[in-house]
Scaffold this motif. Structure first.
Motif, PDB file in Angstrom:
ATOM      1  N   MET A   1       0.848  -1.178   0.000  1.00  0.00           N
ATOM      2  CA  MET A   1       0.000   0.000   0.000  1.00  0.00           C
ATOM      3  C   MET A   1       0.894   1.242   0.000  1.00  0.00           C
ATOM      4  O   MET A   1       1.665   1.453   0.925  1.00  0.00           O
ATOM      5  N   MET A   2       0.792   2.055  -1.041  1.00  0.00           N
ATOM      6  CA  MET A   2       1.669   3.203  -1.198  1.00  0.00           C
ATOM      7  C   MET A   2       1.145   4.486  -0.571  1.00  0.00           C
ATOM      8  O   MET A   2       1.926   5.373  -0.251  1.00  0.00           O
ATOM      9  N   TRP A   3      -0.162   4.609  -0.390  1.00  0.00           N
ATOM     10  CA  TRP A   3      -0.701   5.910  -0.026  1.00  0.00           C
ATOM     11  C   TRP A   3      -0.216   6.433   1.324  1.00  0.00           C
ATOM     12  O   TRP A   3      -0.015   7.652   1.452  1.00  0.00           O
ATOM     13  N   PRO A   4       0.013   5.606   2.370  1.00  0.00           N
ATOM     14  CA  PRO A   4       0.499   6.213   3.626  1.00  0.00           C
ATOM     15  C   PRO A   4       1.878   6.880   3.462  1.00  0.00           C
ATOM     16  O   PRO A   4       2.093   7.990   3.969  1.00  0.00           O
ATOM     17  N   PRO A  62       8.451   5.618  -1.059  1.00  0.00           N
ATOM     18  CA  PRO A  62       7.109   5.252  -1.531  1.00  0.00           C
ATOM     19  C   PRO A  62       6.925   3.727  -1.590  1.00  0.00           C
ATOM     20  O   PRO A  62       7.784   3.002  -2.086  1.00  0.00           O
ATOM     21  N   GLY A  63       5.814   3.304  -1.035  1.00  0.00           N
ATOM     22  CA  GLY A  63       5.511   1.880  -1.025  1.00  0.00           C
ATOM     23  C   GLY A  63       6.043   1.152   0.192  1.00  0.00           C
ATOM     24  O   GLY A  63       5.658   0.015   0.454  1.00  0.00           O
TER      25      GLY A  63
END
Length: 167
Positions: A1-4, A62-63
């Motif tokens: 999940m990359m968004w955090p 990221p990621g």
């Protein structure tokens, strides 16, 4: 999940850009009141270090999972940063700017530390990479930051003493 990780990096990037705008505005206002900048020669290196730190995090983080423990510490540093900004108000800047004849701020976090903003920066440089599980990155940038802060704090303290603001 990359968004955090993307959300956190976006927050820090926008925060730094906003701080640069605020610092430029405050520096100009301080100069208009008779302030002078001291030891500007290290400033480009400091800006380059912070830019490289953020760019590198954008390349590596990221990621990656965001570690809640380190994130909580990082957010605590943000609270301290806000306390510093609220305390210094229009005297906060990213440069060493001395306003002769005006006493040092001694309220807020300055009751406890001479340079609380530098404590925040030292913590951020180390803690944000740890939030993404990058201890080597944290170590390398912390060492570079320590070198620049050594020069900066020495110059700032000398300037304050020469302005007879710091005893």
């Amino acid at each position: 999940m990359m968004w955090p990780s993307i959300a956190l990096l976006t927050f820090v990037t926008l925060q730094r850009l906003g701080e640069l705008v605020l610092a430029q505005r405050n520096t100009a206002a301080l100069r208009a009141r008779g302030a002078r900048e001291v030891a500007p020669e290290h400033y480009p290196m400091m800006v380059a270090l912070h830019a490289a730190w953020i760019i590198g995090l954008w390349l590596l983080a990221p990621g990656r999972p965001v570690e809640p423990f380190w994130l909580a510490i990082f957010m605590g540093l943000q609270a301290l940063r806000l306390w510093v900004l609220a305390t210094l108000k229009d005297r906060w800047t990213t440069r060493i700017v001395i306003l002769p004849g005006v006493p040092l701020v001694s309220s807020g976090p300055y009751r406890f530390l001479r340079h609380p903003n530098y404590v925040v920066v030292v913590g951020e440089i180390a803690i944000l990479p740890l939030t993404f599980g990058l201890p080597g990155y944290a170590t390398v940038f912390s060492l570079f930051n320590a070198a620049i802060l050594h020069v900066r704090v020495k110059a700032e303290n000398a300037a304050l003493k020469s302005a007879m603001i710091l005893k």
